[in-house]
Design a protein around this motif. Structure first.
Motif, PDB file in Angstrom:
ATOM      1  N   ALA A 100      85.567  96.674  -6.555  1.00 16.75           N
ATOM      2  CA  ALA A 100      85.846  95.649  -5.557  1.00 16.75           C
ATOM      3  C   ALA A 100      87.260  95.783  -4.993  1.00 16.75           C
ATOM      4  N   SER A 101      88.221  96.096  -5.829  1.00 14.18           N
ATOM      5  CA  SER A 101      89.609  96.182  -5.376  1.00 14.18           C
ATOM      6  C   SER A 101      89.797  97.310  -4.365  1.00 14.18           C
ATOM      7  N   SER A 102      89.153  98.436  -4.608  1.00 15.10           N
ATOM      8  CA  SER A 102      89.264  99.549  -3.665  1.00 15.10           C
ATOM      9  C   SER A 102      88.664  99.180  -2.315  1.00 15.10           C
ATOM     10  N   LEU A 103      87.508  98.550  -2.327  1.00 17.12           N
ATOM     11  CA  LEU A 103      86.875  98.145  -1.074  1.00 17.12           C
ATOM     12  C   LEU A 103      87.739  97.139  -0.326  1.00 17.12           C
ATOM     13  N   ARG A 104      88.308  96.216  -1.057  1.00 11.55           N
ATOM     14  CA  ARG A 104      89.143  95.193  -0.418  1.00 11.55           C
ATOM     15  C   ARG A 104      90.378  95.812   0.229  1.00 11.55           C
ATOM     16  N   HIS A 105      90.975  96.781  -0.423  1.00  8.72           N
ATOM     17  CA  HIS A 105      92.161  97.413   0.153  1.00  8.72           C
ATOM     18  C   HIS A 105      91.809  98.208   1.412  1.00  8.72           C
ATOM     19  N   LEU A 106      90.656  98.833   1.434  1.00  9.39           N
ATOM     20  CA  LEU A 106      90.246  99.552   2.639  1.00  9.39           C
ATOM     21  C   LEU A 106      90.097  98.590   3.813  1.00  9.39           C
ATOM     22  N   VAL A 107      89.484  97.449   3.564  1.00 11.48           N
ATOM     23  CA  VAL A 107      89.303  96.451   4.622  1.00 11.48           C
ATOM     24  C   VAL A 107      90.655  95.888   5.049  1.00 11.48           C
ATOM     25  N   ARG A 108      91.491  95.579   4.097  1.00 12.57           N
ATOM     26  CA  ARG A 108      92.800  95.019   4.427  1.00 12.57           C
ATOM     27  C   ARG A 108      93.672  96.011   5.194  1.00 12.57           C
ATOM     28  N   HIS A 109      93.510  97.291   4.884  1.00  9.77           N
ATOM     29  CA  HIS A 109      94.300  98.298   5.594  1.00  9.77           C
ATOM     30  C   HIS A 109      93.920  98.320   7.070  1.00  9.77           C
TER      31      HIS A 109
END
Length: 214
Positions: A100-109
């Protein structure tokens, strides 16, 4: 003490290297911006050199083709972020939170850098470089979740394709519409539910404090 030839050449060599790095960076940035604006197929080599205000001959000192520079842009724009996410998540004990953290960082980027978001979206799901960078990471994290008993997945490859496709769709929504501030959490929750987690537990994992990237 007299200066040796190698010592005398060092400053000039350093200046030459810096000039080369700056020129390459101009080409990379021009290609990234154009692909983000138009898509890969609509960008030609002459478009890149014109945007960078450099000659075609100069381009060939750094890249063999338009496709090669696009791959270099993908490598610099996406692989570096992937490596940072790997470093951030490698010691996470919960495989669901890692995913989940990796996906969230991609979206936030994409939220913080819309040009990057458009580049990824316009590069597209069919581009082998994009698949080669993000696909194996998604598959790895899904396998970790299955092995830990956190995910229930029948086919890792199909699940990876679903994550990849939905990621591009979410990034497109982020850069082209007014997305909610917590869209990264919404997306991560949806993906956790897709891989078999209970909705309430998926919500808890997706809304945990997000560690900063190293």
């Amino acid at each position: 003490m007299p200066t040796t030839p190698n010592e005398a050449a060092t400053p000039a060599t350093s200046r030459h290297q810096r000039r080369r790095e700056k020129t390459r960076a101009r080409l990379i940035e021009a290609a990234r911006t154009l692909v983000a604006e138009r898509g890969v197929d609509a960008v030609g080599l002459s478009d890149i050199t014109e945007a960078a205000d450099l000659g075609v001959g100069t381009f060939y000192n750094y890249f063999a083709s338009r496709d090669e520079i696009v791959e270099a842009v993908a490598e610099e724009s996406i692989e570096s972020l992937g490596a940072r996410m790997d470093s951030m998540t490698e010691d996470m004990p919960d495989t669901a939170e890692r995913f989940a953290s990796s996906l969230r960082h991609l979206v936030r980027h994409a939220m913080s850098d819309p040009l990057w978001g458009w580049f990824v979206v316009r590069l597209g799901i069919a581009h082998p470089k994009l698949i080669g960078i993000l696909g194996p990471r998604a598959a790895r994290d899904l396998r970790y979740g299955v092995d830990a008993g956190r995910f229930t997945i029948t086919d890792i490859d199909i699940a990876t394709a679903c994550v990849f496709g939905s990621l591009l769709s979410t990034l497109h929504h982020v850069v082209s519409a007014e997305a909610p501030e917590n869209i990264d959490e919404i997306y991560a929750r949806a993906m956790l539910c897709m891989v078999g987690m209970d909705p309430a537990e998926a919500e808890e994992v997706a809304t945990r404090p997000l560690p900063e990237l190293p």
